[in-house]
Design a protein around this motif. Structure first.
Motif, PDB file in Angstrom:
ATOM      1  N   GLU A   7      42.326  38.954   2.470  1.00 24.21           N
ATOM      2  CA  GLU A   7      41.970  40.306   2.024  1.00 24.21           C
ATOM      3  C   GLU A   7      40.806  40.228   1.042  1.00 24.21           C
ATOM      4  O   GLU A   7      40.866  39.489   0.059  1.00 24.21           O
ATOM      5  CB  GLU A   7      43.192  40.943   1.356  1.00 24.21           C
ATOM      6  N   ASP A   8      39.717  40.979   1.300  1.00 29.33           N
ATOM      7  CA  ASP A   8      38.545  40.899   0.422  1.00 29.33           C
ATOM      8  C   ASP A   8      38.514  41.961  -0.666  1.00 29.33           C
ATOM      9  O   ASP A   8      37.615  41.958  -1.518  1.00 29.33           O
ATOM     10  CB  ASP A   8      37.255  40.944   1.251  1.00 29.33           C
ATOM     11  N   GLU A   9      39.464  42.878  -0.675  1.00 33.48           N
ATOM     12  CA  GLU A   9      39.539  43.888  -1.729  1.00 33.48           C
ATOM     13  C   GLU A   9      40.543  43.426  -2.784  1.00 33.48           C
ATOM     14  O   GLU A   9      41.739  43.298  -2.496  1.00 33.48           O
ATOM     15  CB  GLU A   9      39.981  45.230  -1.156  1.00 33.48           C
ATOM     16  N   PRO A  10      40.101  43.164  -4.008  1.00 28.67           N
ATOM     17  CA  PRO A  10      40.991  42.630  -5.057  1.00 28.67           C
ATOM     18  C   PRO A  10      42.242  43.473  -5.297  1.00 28.67           C
ATOM     19  O   PRO A  10      43.346  42.926  -5.413  1.00 28.67           O
ATOM     20  CB  PRO A  10      40.098  42.598  -6.298  1.00 28.67           C
ATOM     21  N   LEU A  11      42.092  44.786  -5.370  1.00 28.55           N
ATOM     22  CA  LEU A  11      43.252  45.640  -5.631  1.00 28.55           C
ATOM     23  C   LEU A  11      44.230  45.615  -4.459  1.00 28.55           C
ATOM     24  O   LEU A  11      45.453  45.591  -4.657  1.00 28.55           O
ATOM     25  CB  LEU A  11      42.802  47.075  -5.923  1.00 28.55           C
ATOM     26  N   ALA A  12      43.705  45.609  -3.241  1.00 28.08           N
ATOM     27  CA  ALA A  12      44.553  45.553  -2.056  1.00 28.08           C
ATOM     28  C   ALA A  12      45.278  44.216  -1.979  1.00 28.08           C
ATOM     29  O   ALA A  12      46.467  44.152  -1.628  1.00 28.08           O
ATOM     30  CB  ALA A  12      43.720  45.772  -0.797  1.00 28.08           C
ATOM     31  N   MET A  13      44.583  43.123  -2.327  1.00 27.67           N
ATOM     32  CA  MET A  13      45.221  41.811  -2.335  1.00 27.67           C
ATOM     33  C   MET A  13      46.342  41.765  -3.375  1.00 27.67           C
ATOM     34  O   MET A  13      47.430  41.246  -3.118  1.00 27.67           O
ATOM     35  CB  MET A  13      44.216  40.711  -2.610  1.00 27.67           C
ATOM     36  N   GLU A  14      46.052  42.326  -4.546  1.00 28.39           N
ATOM     37  CA  GLU A  14      47.054  42.332  -5.613  1.00 28.39           C
ATOM     38  C   GLU A  14      48.297  43.105  -5.195  1.00 28.39           C
ATOM     39  O   GLU A  14      49.435  42.673  -5.439  1.00 28.39           O
ATOM     40  CB  GLU A  14      46.431  42.950  -6.868  1.00 28.39           C
ATOM     41  N   ARG A  15      48.102  44.243  -4.554  1.00 27.02           N
ATOM     42  CA  ARG A  15      49.234  45.063  -4.110  1.00 27.02           C
ATOM     43  C   ARG A  15      50.043  44.349  -3.027  1.00 27.02           C
ATOM     44  O   ARG A  15      51.279  44.308  -3.092  1.00 27.02           O
ATOM     45  CB  ARG A  15      48.739  46.406  -3.576  1.00 27.02           C
ATOM     46  N   THR A  16      49.368  43.765  -2.048  1.00 26.44           N
ATOM     47  CA  THR A  16      50.072  43.054  -0.970  1.00 26.44           C
ATOM     48  C   THR A  16      50.828  41.857  -1.527  1.00 26.44           C
ATOM     49  O   THR A  16      51.970  41.596  -1.132  1.00 26.44           O
ATOM     50  CB  THR A  16      49.085  42.606   0.119  1.00 26.44           C
ATOM     51  N   ALA A  17      50.214  41.114  -2.459  1.00 30.80           N
ATOM     52  CA  ALA A  17      50.885  39.963  -3.074  1.00 30.80           C
ATOM     53  C   ALA A  17      52.128  40.401  -3.835  1.00 30.80           C
ATOM     54  O   ALA A  17      53.167  39.734  -3.788  1.00 30.80           O
ATOM     55  CB  ALA A  17      49.919  39.236  -4.002  1.00 30.80           C
ATOM     56  N   ALA A  18      52.040  41.543  -4.515  1.00 22.86           N
ATOM     57  CA  ALA A  18      53.207  42.064  -5.246  1.00 22.86           C
ATOM     58  C   ALA A  18      54.322  42.437  -4.275  1.00 22.86           C
ATOM     59  O   ALA A  18      55.508  42.194  -4.554  1.00 22.86           O
ATOM     60  CB  ALA A  18      52.789  43.276  -6.074  1.00 22.86           C
ATOM     61  N   TYR A  19      53.962  43.016  -3.138  1.00 20.32           N
ATOM     62  CA  TYR A  19      54.955  43.363  -2.130  1.00 20.32           C
ATOM     63  C   TYR A  19      55.626  42.108  -1.562  1.00 20.32           C
ATOM     64  O   TYR A  19      56.837  42.087  -1.334  1.00 20.32           O
ATOM     65  CB  TYR A  19      54.297  44.154  -0.998  1.00 20.32           C
ATOM     66  N   VAL A  20      54.830  41.056  -1.339  1.00 17.27           N
ATOM     67  CA  VAL A  20      55.388  39.796  -0.836  1.00 17.27           C
ATOM     68  C   VAL A  20      56.389  39.227  -1.833  1.00 17.27           C
ATOM     69  O   VAL A  20      57.499  38.820  -1.472  1.00 17.27           O
ATOM     70  CB  VAL A  20      54.261  38.768  -0.558  1.00 17.27           C
ATOM     71  N   GLN A  21      56.011  39.211  -3.116  1.00 18.74           N
ATOM     72  CA  GLN A  21      56.886  38.661  -4.144  1.00 18.74           C
ATOM     73  C   GLN A  21      58.166  39.470  -4.285  1.00 18.74           C
ATOM     74  O   GLN A  21      59.212  38.935  -4.671  1.00 18.74           O
ATOM     75  CB  GLN A  21      56.137  38.600  -5.475  1.00 18.74           C
ATOM     76  N   LYS A  22      58.106  40.729  -3.930  1.00 17.89           N
ATOM     77  CA  LYS A  22      59.264  41.624  -4.022  1.00 17.89           C
ATOM     78  C   LYS A  22      60.224  41.440  -2.847  1.00 17.89           C
ATOM     79  O   LYS A  22      61.373  41.888  -2.892  1.00 17.89           O
ATOM     80  CB  LYS A  22      58.754  43.071  -4.065  1.00 17.89           C
ATOM     81  N   THR A  23      59.767  40.754  -1.802  1.00 17.02           N
ATOM     82  CA  THR A  23      60.537  40.613  -0.564  1.00 17.02           C
ATOM     83  C   THR A  23      61.186  39.230  -0.514  1.00 17.02           C
ATOM     84  O   THR A  23      60.480  38.215  -0.471  1.00 17.02           O
ATOM     85  CB  THR A  23      59.619  40.820   0.663  1.00 17.02           C
ATOM     86  N   SER A  24      62.495  39.193  -0.504  1.00 17.53           N
ATOM     87  CA  SER A  24      63.233  37.935  -0.684  1.00 17.53           C
ATOM     88  C   SER A  24      62.979  36.902   0.411  1.00 17.53           C
ATOM     89  O   SER A  24      62.998  35.704   0.151  1.00 17.53           O
ATOM     90  CB  SER A  24      64.730  38.223  -0.760  1.00 17.53           C
ATOM     91  N   PHE A  25      62.714  37.326   1.645  1.00 16.88           N
ATOM     92  CA  PHE A  25      62.568  36.370   2.740  1.00 16.88           C
ATOM     93  C   PHE A  25      61.118  35.942   2.979  1.00 16.88           C
ATOM     94  O   PHE A  25      60.826  35.230   3.934  1.00 16.88           O
ATOM     95  CB  PHE A  25      63.173  36.921   4.044  1.00 16.88           C
TER      96      PHE A  25
END
Length: 233
Positions: A7-25
């Motif tokens: 992902e080349d958009e910093p804010l979009a990358m940050e949001r997606t990474a936060a969603y990944v960390q929130k997902t247990s699997f």
């Protein structure tokens, strides 16, 4: 599932990474802002799932897909709905239109998890290798009719051949899912899909009658009922 974000958009990358960390699997292995760096990583590492933006500069997400650079599942993340058809032509698992909510992200991630589980199960159930004499013989599980105990040996009857092995029934039960081939007697395992008829305490496969012993009867008929077949009583 191990995953990466491209992902080349910093804010979009940050949001997606936060969603990944929130997902247990999900487990985030790496994140990249351009396709070239991601490609270098993927040449050396396997990712079960890739969250892939489409517009990445010179090496776009679509080009990565078309080049076959990604072997794992892909969820496209983009602000451009016009790429949806192209994405599904390239067999992506899902298509997230920015800005997407966590609920929509989770739905896509669960779909990918389901695909991974189903694929892994299918691969595990495809075939086994059996040691016979001085070689390993490949046997496709869907070709097995039944397995017969003969003193120290087990004879595996398939639609194409018969194979003798010193493997015990215990060994075979560990390797083969019981919903496919199950134990019905101290001397027999049978393929549920190959049963032609069930009559009282015996089954018929290819005109061979095989006894069902009291020890395995309850578990056997539970598997039969679970497979959607009706036991006559």
């Amino acid at each position: 599932m191990n995953c990466i974000i491209i992902e080349d958009e910093p804010l979009a990358m940050e949001r997606t990474a936060a969603y990944v960390q929130k997902t247990s699997f999900l487990d985030l292995s790496a994140a990249f802002s351009n396709g070239a760096a991601a490609l270098a990583f993927l040449r050396l590492h396997q990712a079960d799932l890739v969250f892939l933006d489409i517009h990445l500069g010179e090496l776009s997400g679509i080009r990565l897909l078309e080049a076959g650079a990604i072997s794992g599942q892909v969820i496209l993340t983009t602000a451009y709905p016009e790429y949806a058809l192209k994405g599904f032509d390239l067999k992506v698992t899902d298509y997230l239109l920015k800005p997407f909510t966590y609920q929509r992200f989770l739905q896509a991630a669960e779909r990918a998890q389901s695909h991974l589980v189903n694929t892994t199960t299918a691969e595990e159930e495809t075939f086994i290798f059996i040691k016979t004499e001085h070689r390993l013989e490949k046997i496709f599980l869907h070709e097995i009719l039944y397995i017969e105990g003969m003193r120290d040996y087990r004879k595996i009857h398939t639609i194409r051949k018969k194979i003798m092995t010193l493997k015990t029934f215990t060994d075979l039960e560990k390797e083969i899912p019981p919903k496919l081939i199950c134990r019905i007697h101290k001397s027999y395992m049978v393929a549920l899909a190959k049963i032609d008829a069930i009559e009282k305490d015996r089954v018929k496969i290819n005109n061979i009658c095989i006894p069902v012993s009291e020890t395995y009867k309850k578990e056997f008929f539970a598997l039969v009922n679970a497979s959607g077949k009706a036991y006559p009583g």
